[in-house]
Scaffold this motif. Structure first.
Motif, mmCIF file in Angstrom:
data_model
loop_
_atom_site.group_PDB
_atom_site.id
_atom_site.type_symbol
_atom_site.label_atom_id
_atom_site.label_comp_id
_atom_site.label_asym_id
_atom_site.label_seq_id
_atom_site.Cartn_x
_atom_site.Cartn_y
_atom_site.Cartn_z
ATOM 1 N N CYS A 1 25.994 56.229 20.117
ATOM 2 C CA CYS A 1 24.759 55.666 19.597
ATOM 3 C C CYS A 1 24.557 56.556 18.307
ATOM 4 C CB CYS A 1 23.424 55.870 20.410
ATOM 5 S SG CYS A 1 23.363 55.089 21.966
ATOM 6 N N HIS B 1 23.570 57.027 13.995
ATOM 7 C CA HIS B 1 22.138 57.750 14.277
ATOM 8 C C HIS B 1 22.324 59.298 14.543
ATOM 9 C CE1 HIS B 1 20.256 53.987 14.333
ATOM 10 N NE2 HIS B 1 21.112 53.740 15.250
ATOM 11 N N PHE C 1 23.271 59.474 24.612
ATOM 12 C CA PHE C 1 23.239 58.928 23.182
ATOM 13 C C PHE C 1 24.300 59.340 22.521
ATOM 14 C CE2 PHE C 1 21.496 59.310 18.835
ATOM 15 C CZ PHE C 1 20.537 58.456 18.942
ATOM 16 N N GLU D 1 30.053 46.966 16.614
ATOM 17 C CA GLU D 1 29.256 48.458 16.904
ATOM 18 C C GLU D 1 30.203 49.217 18.012
ATOM 19 O OE1 GLU D 1 24.730 48.204 15.484
ATOM 20 O OE2 GLU D 1 25.111 46.567 16.815
ATOM 21 N N SER E 1 31.439 53.144 24.279
ATOM 22 C CA SER E 1 31.760 52.179 23.663
ATOM 23 C C SER E 1 33.439 51.740 24.094
ATOM 24 C CB SER E 1 32.355 52.548 22.212
ATOM 25 O OG SER E 1 33.281 53.814 22.346
ATOM 26 N N GLU F 1 14.894 58.152 23.001
ATOM 27 C CA GLU F 1 14.540 57.884 21.753
ATOM 28 C C GLU F 1 12.969 57.994 21.458
ATOM 29 O OE1 GLU F 1 17.858 54.701 20.613
ATOM 30 O OE2 GLU F 1 16.136 53.947 21.466
ATOM 31 N N PRO G 1 23.654 47.303 20.684
ATOM 32 C CA PRO G 1 24.742 47.744 20.147
ATOM 33 C C PRO G 1 26.177 48.118 21.095
ATOM 34 C CG PRO G 1 22.718 48.891 19.102
ATOM 35 C CD PRO G 1 22.568 48.012 20.327
ATOM 36 N N ILE G 2 25.599 48.347 22.241
ATOM 37 C CA ILE G 2 26.669 48.631 23.240
ATOM 38 C C ILE G 2 27.730 47.580 23.557
ATOM 39 C CG2 ILE G 2 27.298 49.077 25.631
ATOM 40 C CD1 ILE G 2 24.816 50.616 25.715
ATOM 41 N N ALA H 1 18.460 49.557 22.561
ATOM 42 C CA ALA H 1 19.678 50.485 22.882
ATOM 43 C C ALA H 1 20.691 49.834 23.435
ATOM 44 C CB ALA H 1 19.019 51.360 23.904
ATOM 45 N N VAL I 1 16.005 56.224 13.874
ATOM 46 C CA VAL I 1 15.328 56.147 15.299
ATOM 47 C C VAL I 1 14.064 57.046 15.370
ATOM 48 C CG1 VAL I 1 15.728 56.397 17.854
ATOM 49 C CG2 VAL I 1 17.737 55.586 16.285
ATOM 50 N N ILE J 1 18.305 55.935 27.781
ATOM 51 C CA ILE J 1 18.388 56.080 26.337
ATOM 52 C C ILE J 1 16.871 55.728 25.729
ATOM 53 C CG2 ILE J 1 19.628 55.045 24.344
ATOM 54 C CD1 ILE J 1 21.924 54.453 25.985
#
Length: 457
Positions: free
Chosen positions: A123, A127, A110, A186, A116, A230, A180-181, A177, A155, A226
């Motif tokens: 993440c 968040h 996370f 993002e 990225s 969460e 966004p990767i 999860a 989250v 991940i």
């Protein structure tokens, strides 16, 4: 008035869950196993040092936000919190989802910036545990300082959501999860495999993956870990939970009046409850989608919907995800997913727990304070919006009644965020004394305007 029944996985609703003794007894042993990883984990402590409240500092163009540091507020939460819904929780969790090794791996991932493309975003960038797993910005900022179109939802308690994201474009935390990767605004990785390749040679990760899944580092298990983490991020134990549990002095008289208004004159329960006629003190959401007039007046929504129909293949998730975050089509909300005209500019009802510390508000972060939120609803905003939800109407709330509803919403702040909640309440109250851009008393106390018909498509 329509009834909104809370369902998971197209099964019967919560009334069935709560009423079926056979189901509960059959799953009691499984539930004890599911919740056992939490039972030995203390609840995250309250903040001991002041942190900044309100909007975070502005960023230079092209710069991503700083990555929050892991800390006590990032730890999995205890199931012993007052208000924790044990029966509901056992219903939405699978028997293997909370193995401690998987949760620990997911927590590390996370905060992993190497997922990225530029090694700057994780993440946790959007968040932040110290902000109740939001980022405090109107809309999120990703790699290379790219500014998206949507406000980062918390989250916390996301395991109870029937769908994920503001438009409900996915059903699981695993997909939530993953997307966004690879989203270009993002985290920007070319693929999940691309992200995995940057951690695959890390010996610590190799060890943790073997411990958690019995396999080498891989895409599926990374996303599963991940999501497992969460699912431990529950948040209850607010003053209002203690009030519901029987402590008559846990909340102020103002907050108690606000709870009554919430379920009556203020009409909040029409979206923030399981049904239209039964108060809900657990999740405070209906898992449905509504057009409440936010943002639609700033966009040419009809032409955008027609453009989306031409350009986006229905059901093609990567294109929907990109449009939702990177383009003006974001304002179409649920329509991007369903292509139903009735869903134009409709967005998911968020839960209200910790709402005081998760501003700014609504899907585009366009509203700064809870007093502004109440002013928006009080005047029944969106009068020229042909797709406005039929439950939107002027409320004729007085200033004192608005204060009471805000006091109730503030009482939904979990113990871990008490200090920042007190600071944020004082900040928002001060802002409300000098700036109320949404207030329109004449409209709030006037009749409901006639809603125009939808234009031809």
């Amino acid at each position: 008035m329509r009834r909104r029944i809370f369902r998971y996985f197209n099964r019967p609703g919560l009334d069935f869950v709560l009423g079926c003794a056979c189901f509960i007894s059959a799953t009691f042993f499984i539930a004890s196993v599911l919740l056992s990883p939490w039972n030995g984990v203390p609840a995250a402590p309250a903040l001991t040092e002041p942190i900044a409240v309100g909007p975070p500092p502005a960023l230079p163009p092209g710069q991503a936000p700083p990555l929050p540091k892991p800390g006590p507020l990032a730890e999995p939460r205890s199931s012993n919190e007052v208000g924790f819904p044990k029966v509901l929780t056992q219903y939405v969790l699978s028997p293997t989802s909370l193995r401690p090794a998987r949760v620990a791996l997911g927590q590390k991932l996370f905060f992993e910036r190497r997922l990225s493309a530029d090694g700057a975003v994780a993440c946790a960038t959007c968040h932040d545990p110290a902000r109740a797993f939001t980022d405090g910005r109107p809309v999120s900022i990703g790699i290379d300082g790219r500014v998206g179109q949507r406000n980062a939802p918390t989250v916390l308690n996301a395991l109870y959501n029937k769908t994920q994201f503001w438009d409900g474009r996915v059903d699981t935390l695993e997909l939530q999860a993953a997307l966004p990767i690879t989203n270009p605004f993002e985290m920007g990785s070319a693929s999940i495999g691309d992200a995995v390749s940057r951690i695959a040679s890390d010996k610590d990760y190799q060890t943790q993956f073997i411990q958690a899944f019995g396999r080498d580092v891989n895409e599926k298990d990374m996303i599963s870990a991940i999501a497992a983490y969460e699912r431990t991020l529950v948040s209850f134990d607010s003053p209002f939970d203690h009030f519901i549990a029987g402590d008559a002095n846990a909340v102020s008289d103002s907050a108690q009046r606000g709870w009554k208004l919430f379920n009556a004159k203020a009409r909040c329960h029409l979206c923030h409850a399981l049904t239209d006629n039964q108060p809900d003190a657990t999740l405070l959401m209906d898992n449905d989608f509504h057009n409440i007039g936010i943002g639609i007046l700033r966009h040419r929504v009809g032409p955008l919907a027609q453009q989306a129909e031409r350009e986006l293949a229905q059901g093609y998730l990567p294109a929907i995800d990109t449009a939702a975050i990177t383009s003006e089509k974001s304002v179409l909300g649920r329509f991007l997913v369903t292509r139903k005209q009735s869903d134009i500019a409709s967005f998911k009802t968020p839960g209200l727990r910790n709402v005081l510390v998760t501003g700014p508000y609504f899907h585009d972060g366009s509203i700064e304070t809870l007093w502004d939120v109440m002013d928006h609803y009080n005047k029944g905003d969106g009068i020229t919006n042909p797709w406005l939800d039929k439950d939107m109407q002027p409320l004729a709330l007085t200033e004192g009644e608005i204060d009471d509803v805000v006091a109730f919403l503030a009482a939904l702040t979990s113990r871990q965020y008490k200090q920042i909640g007190n600071q944020e309440y004082a900040r928002q109250l001060a802002v409300s004394k000098v700036s109320r851009p949404q207030r329109d008393t004449a409209r709030a106390f006037g009749p409901k305007p006639k809603q125009p018909p939808p234009p031809p498509f």
